[in-house]
Design an enzyme around this catalytic site. Structure first.
Site, PDB file in Angstrom:
ATOM      1  CG  HIS A 130    -105.242 106.294  13.881  1.00  0.00           C
ATOM      2  ND1 HIS A 130    -104.056 106.293  13.167  1.00  0.00           N
ATOM      3  CD2 HIS A 130    -105.535 107.599  14.115  1.00  0.00           C
ATOM      4  CE1 HIS A 130    -103.646 107.538  12.984  1.00  0.00           C
ATOM      5  NE2 HIS A 130    -104.529 108.349  13.547  1.00  0.00           N
ATOM      6  CG  ASP A 207    -103.918 102.894  19.007  1.00  0.00           C
ATOM      7  OD1 ASP A 207    -103.467 103.662  19.885  1.00  0.00           O
ATOM      8  OD2 ASP A 207    -104.339 103.303  17.909  1.00  0.00           O
ATOM      9  CD  GLN A 210    -107.498 109.529  20.852  1.00  0.00           C
ATOM     10  OE1 GLN A 210    -107.919 110.287  21.732  1.00  0.00           O
ATOM     11  NE2 GLN A 210    -106.815 109.973  19.809  1.00  0.00           N
ATOM     12  CE  LYS A 233    -103.174 110.749  19.291  1.00  0.00           C
ATOM     13  NZ  LYS A 233    -103.665 111.910  18.525  1.00  0.00           N
ATOM     14  CB  CYS A 371    -105.967 108.774  10.713  1.00  0.00           C
ATOM     15  SG  CYS A 371    -104.907 110.178  10.308  1.00  0.00           S
TER      16      CYS A 371
END
Length: 413
Positions: A130, A207, A210, A233, A371
């Protein structure tokens, strides 16, 4: 909510869905089908009520007042930190509360990397990142003279691990990568990757935006140095998130932003900073938001993250089977381990046109570059459509989505 933790099959998922008031909406006269949870997760009633209750009954600033409201606000805020720490299996005093993954990765970039990197040093990223895990490193590289190296993918949309490991040469000081791709759904073997990086003395940042909403996490077992998450999220309020970092890093890193609360003593001759994690939490935080995030963690923990993942894998299998019946449809990314995210295009249709027409059928999907410009360039397309599922979706919604897709495809010729 009183939910069994034994198995996904034991949970009444229709009852769970009823906890999410927005999912009862109609859009353009059609029942809403929300397939955009990779963008933001919907909020259960308990999260909405937690935010409302704070503002109605406890609203005060944290860590500043000795009156009752101030104590209540501080206790609730710190309780949210501890809930999140338990959810990630980390220590609360190693968890910096912030606005989300973007802030968290910038914190690592400016407080850890910027003071350390020198000309000739290297940062390794991957093709599937991302922009939030690309741009901060570019800015730091420009200021330090460091370079960026990129690990490529195989034909399935998985990381080419042999290529990745070949990049981990002595000049590499940091490896930063996503746990789960927001475009492809690919689940990266971060524990193995971090182990290989650690053998070479390379610091790792993950990261987890997700991953946190969709699978059980044990950040301590992953073995990374930094792990970033975004609260909205995972069914929490927007403007919330966290950075976990090893204690030794937090102790050595200078503050990213200065202000109130992140200090012990301020004199014009100099300032003594607070202990981590508070020295990275300048100013008044999103108190209500983090209390809401604590409620979201309670909700997900009651469901059981293994149950959440199992439910979403069932839905993903159904979606893949249904999409295979759509002529001219191309799916991007067929990783062997994959989250419930499907990016696709239909022959002869632009992604934005497809998403716009599906919206008229009540279907909310994402279209665009997500993104992830470098990933779009890799596939040679300007944009894709993305259907991203969550545990509150249903098999009937998948069938309705695919029926709408057939209808829209005919309209587009």
């Amino acid at each position: 909510m009183n939910l069994p933790a034994a198995s996904s099959a034991a949970i009444d998922w229709a009852h769970v869905r009823a906890d999410f008031p927005l999912l009862t909406r109609h859009v353009h006269g059609k029942p809403l089908i929300y397939f955009d949870s990779a963008n933001t997760g919907q909020k259960p009633e308990s999260v909405i009520q937690a935010v409302d209750d704070f503002y109605r009954h406890h609203n005060a600033n944290v860590s500043r007042a000795v009156h009752a409201l101030g104590t209540e606000a501080t206790d609730a805020y710190e309780a949210a930190r501890n809930k999140l720490a338990k959810f990630l299996n980390v220590r609360g005093d190693e968890l910096v509360l912030c606005s989300g993954t973007t802030f968290a990765l910038n914190l690592v970039a400016y407080s850890w990397a910027l003071p350390r990197l020198q000309p000739g040093d290297a940062i390794v990223l991957t093709r599937m990142e991302h922009h939030a895990n690309i741009v901060p490193w570019q800015l730091v590289a420009q200021r330090t003279g460091a370079i960026i190296k990129v690990a490529e993918l195989n034909e399935r949309g998985e990381l080419d691990l042999a290529h990745l490991y070949s990049l981990l040469t002595p000049e590499v000081k940091l490896l930063s990568l996503t746990h789960v791709s927001n475009v492809l759904g690919t689940v990266n073997p971060v524990r193995e990757i971090c182990r290989e990086a650690r053998k070479r003395g390379i610091v790792t940042a993950i990261d987890g935006s997700q991953a946190a909403p969709h699978r059980a996490l044990d950040v301590a077992a992953i073995g990374c140095d930094f792990y970033a998450i975004t609260g909205h999220k995972m069914s929490g309020p927007t403007g919330t998130g966290a950075l976990w970092a090893r204690r030794e890093h937090l102790a050595d890193m200078p503050p990213f932003i200065g202000g109130g609360e992140m200090i012990k003593e301020v004199r014009f001759e100099g300032t003594v900073f607070n202990d981590p994690p508070h020295k990275f939490e300048a100013g008044t935080p999103n108190i209500a938001g983090f209390i809401g995030l604590g409620a979201a963690v309670d909700y997900l923990s009651a469901l059981g993250m293994h149950n959440v993942e199992a439910r979403e894998q069932e839905l993903l299998a159904h979606l893949n089977e249904a999409l295979s019946q759509v002529d001219g449809l191309r799916i991007f990314g067929q990783a062997r381990e994959k989250a419930a995210v499907v990016s696709f295009l239909v022959e002869g249709a632009h992604a934005h046109d497809l998403a716009t027409l599906l919206d008229l059928e009540g279907v909310a999907i994402r279209s665009g570059h997500h993104c992830a410009h470098p990933l779009m360039q890799h596939f040679g397309v300007p944009a894709t459509c993305r259907a991203s599922l969550a545990f509150y979706n249903t098999h009937d919604e998948i069938d309705a989505f695919v029926a709408a897709l057939h209808k829209v495809r005919k309209l587009l010729g």
